[in-house]
Write an enzyme that holds these catalytic residues in place. Structure first.
Site, PDB file in Angstrom:
ATOM      1  N   SER A 198       0.817  -1.220   0.000  1.00 60.33           N
ATOM      2  CA  SER A 198       0.000   0.000   0.000  1.00 60.33           C
ATOM      3  C   SER A 198       0.848   1.266   0.000  1.00 60.33           C
ATOM      4  CB  SER A 198      -0.919   0.018   1.229  1.00 60.33           C
ATOM      5  OG  SER A 198      -1.594   1.259   1.292  1.00 60.33           O
ATOM      6  N   SER A 230      -0.613   4.117   0.679  1.00 62.83           N
ATOM      7  CA  SER A 230      -1.374   5.086   1.475  1.00 62.83           C
ATOM      8  C   SER A 230      -0.567   5.695   2.625  1.00 62.83           C
ATOM      9  CB  SER A 230      -2.658   4.447   1.994  1.00 62.83           C
ATOM     10  OG  SER A 230      -3.527   4.196   0.898  1.00 62.83           O
ATOM     11  N   THR A 249      -9.005  -1.049   2.017  1.00 59.38           N
ATOM     12  CA  THR A 249      -8.750  -1.534   0.665  1.00 59.38           C
ATOM     13  C   THR A 249      -9.101  -3.012   0.590  1.00 59.38           C
ATOM     14  OG1 THR A 249      -7.121  -1.523  -1.126  1.00 59.38           O
ATOM     15  CG2 THR A 249      -6.260  -1.925   1.079  1.00 59.38           C
ATOM     16  N   LYS A 267     -13.649  -3.732   1.491  1.00 58.66           N
ATOM     17  CA  LYS A 267     -14.464  -2.539   1.228  1.00 58.66           C
ATOM     18  C   LYS A 267     -15.960  -2.785   1.448  1.00 58.66           C
ATOM     19  CE  LYS A 267     -11.333  -0.190  -1.960  1.00 58.66           C
ATOM     20  NZ  LYS A 267     -11.246   0.594  -3.205  1.00 58.66           N
ATOM     21  N   ASP A 297     -13.339   6.826  -3.997  1.00 57.62           N
ATOM     22  CA  ASP A 297     -12.659   6.347  -5.217  1.00 57.62           C
ATOM     23  C   ASP A 297     -13.164   7.066  -6.469  1.00 57.62           C
ATOM     24  OD1 ASP A 297     -10.942   4.502  -4.019  1.00 57.62           O
ATOM     25  OD2 ASP A 297     -12.459   2.933  -4.037  1.00 57.62           O
ATOM     26  N   MET A 323      -7.369   2.136 -14.648  1.00 65.67           N
ATOM     27  CA  MET A 323      -7.407   2.374 -13.196  1.00 65.67           C
ATOM     28  C   MET A 323      -6.217   1.761 -12.455  1.00 65.67           C
ATOM     29  SD  MET A 323     -11.239   2.177 -11.772  1.00 65.67           S
ATOM     30  CE  MET A 323     -12.580   3.219 -12.323  1.00 65.67           C
ATOM     31  N   GLY A 365      -3.843   4.858 -13.275  1.00 64.53           N
ATOM     32  CA  GLY A 365      -4.659   5.261 -12.131  1.00 64.53           C
ATOM     33  C   GLY A 365      -3.896   5.874 -10.971  1.00 64.53           C
TER      34      GLY A 365
END
Ligand code: ATR
Length: 279
Positions: A15, A17, A64, A68, A104, A221, A245
């Site tokens: 990830s 993030s 994620t 979800k 998203d 994406m 993406g």
């Protein structure tokens, strides 16, 4: 004590993030930490990890794959985007309640409109695939004022069913679902978005060259994989505007950050640091 946030998924090591939110926090001067949590493969692992994080004072989570849907299920309230997407990627823990959002689709629209400079108002948009990624994108694209939206899927029934379900919620924007094989009858599109998982298998959905209008944007994406089979197919069809993406990834994070902290971070540095050339 800094406020605590996290991303949860399984697997989670890949990830981006924590890196993205770390940059946002630094740039905006927010006193917060952001970690990655593996929810594991066991049933109930997500719910247990979420409860432990909340009990430890966590303020919010990004969610994620594959959690979800579970994230929406545990929420006390959910945004309209999250409800229609059937999934949440952002949770806020406020006063004993869990609020769910799905950022998203908004991230995708911001990337196309702001970073790539293509306003969606009046555009014909083709979404390839009828899974969760498409489900989350349709309403934000309609809200941006698209002229019409077509969902095309390898399995036609799924596209038709999804279009029938979402059409009443789009403020009158026309939405059609069809099989990839029927795309020849749908004309050309200004934006063609690959929301299938085909790139992950090294494949491209079978899109006819005529689906790309002159000057069209082809958008995959997936991110960080360079020129995917879909982007290569688009280029062979004469499409010169290609994007992956990475911008959607960064913009959905910015949207979550803004929801939590009330500050919209500048996304340019994160984008520059994560962009992989499309070659
Ligand atoms: P997600 O939630 O990430 O969208 P999903 O629900 O598993 O994932 O959906 C994956 C989508 O990619 C589906 O629309 C799938 O088509 P089918 O419904 O026909 O299975 C699509 N897909 C996967 N591999 C594909 C391929 N090689 N060519 C075309 N479409 C593909």
């Amino acid at each position: 004590m800094p406020d605590r946030y996290a991303v949860i998924g399984h697997p989670i090591a890949h990830s981006k993030s924590p890196f993205i939110h770390g940059l946002f926090a630094q740039a905006t001067g927010q006193d917060m930490v952001y970690e990655a949590i593996d929810g594991g493969a066991e049933p109930g692992g997500f719910e247990r990890a979420l409860a432990a994080f909340r009990a430890a004072g966590g303020r919010g989570m990004n969610v994620t794959l594959p959690f979800k849907l579970a994230a929406l299920a545990v929420a006390d309230s959910a945004s309209e985007d999250a409800r229609l997407a059937g999934a949440a990627n952002t949770l806020s823990f406020e006063g004993g309640r869990i609020e769910a959002r799905n950022t998203d689709g908004i991230g995708l629209v911001r990337d196309i409109e702001v970073n790539l400079g293509l306003p969606l108002a009046g555009r014909r948009v083709l979404l390839l695939g009828a899974g969760g990624a498409t489900r989350g994108a349709v309403r934000p694209i309609a809200r941006a004022g698209a002229a019409r939206i077509v969902i095309a899927n390898r399995t036609a029934d799924k596209a038709e069913a999804l279009a029938a379900e979402l059409a009443p919620h789009l403020g009158g924007v026309p939405l059609v679902g069809c099989g990839l094989a029927a795309l020849g009858t749908q004309g050309a599109f200004d934006v063609v978005i690959n929301a299938t998982s085909a790139s992950l298998d090294g494949q491209a959905p079978a899109v006819p060259a005529g689906a790309f209008a002159p000057g069209a944007l082809a958008y995959d994406m997936v991110y960080g994989k360079g020129l995917t089979p879909f982007l290569r197919l688009a280029r062979q069809a004469g499409c010169a505007r290609l994007a992956d993406g990475v911008g959607m990834l960064v913009e959905q994070a910015a949207e979550a950050f803004a929801a939590w902290r009330g500050v919209r971070p500048d996304t340019r540095e994160a984008l520059a640091r994560l962009t992989v050339p499309l070659a």
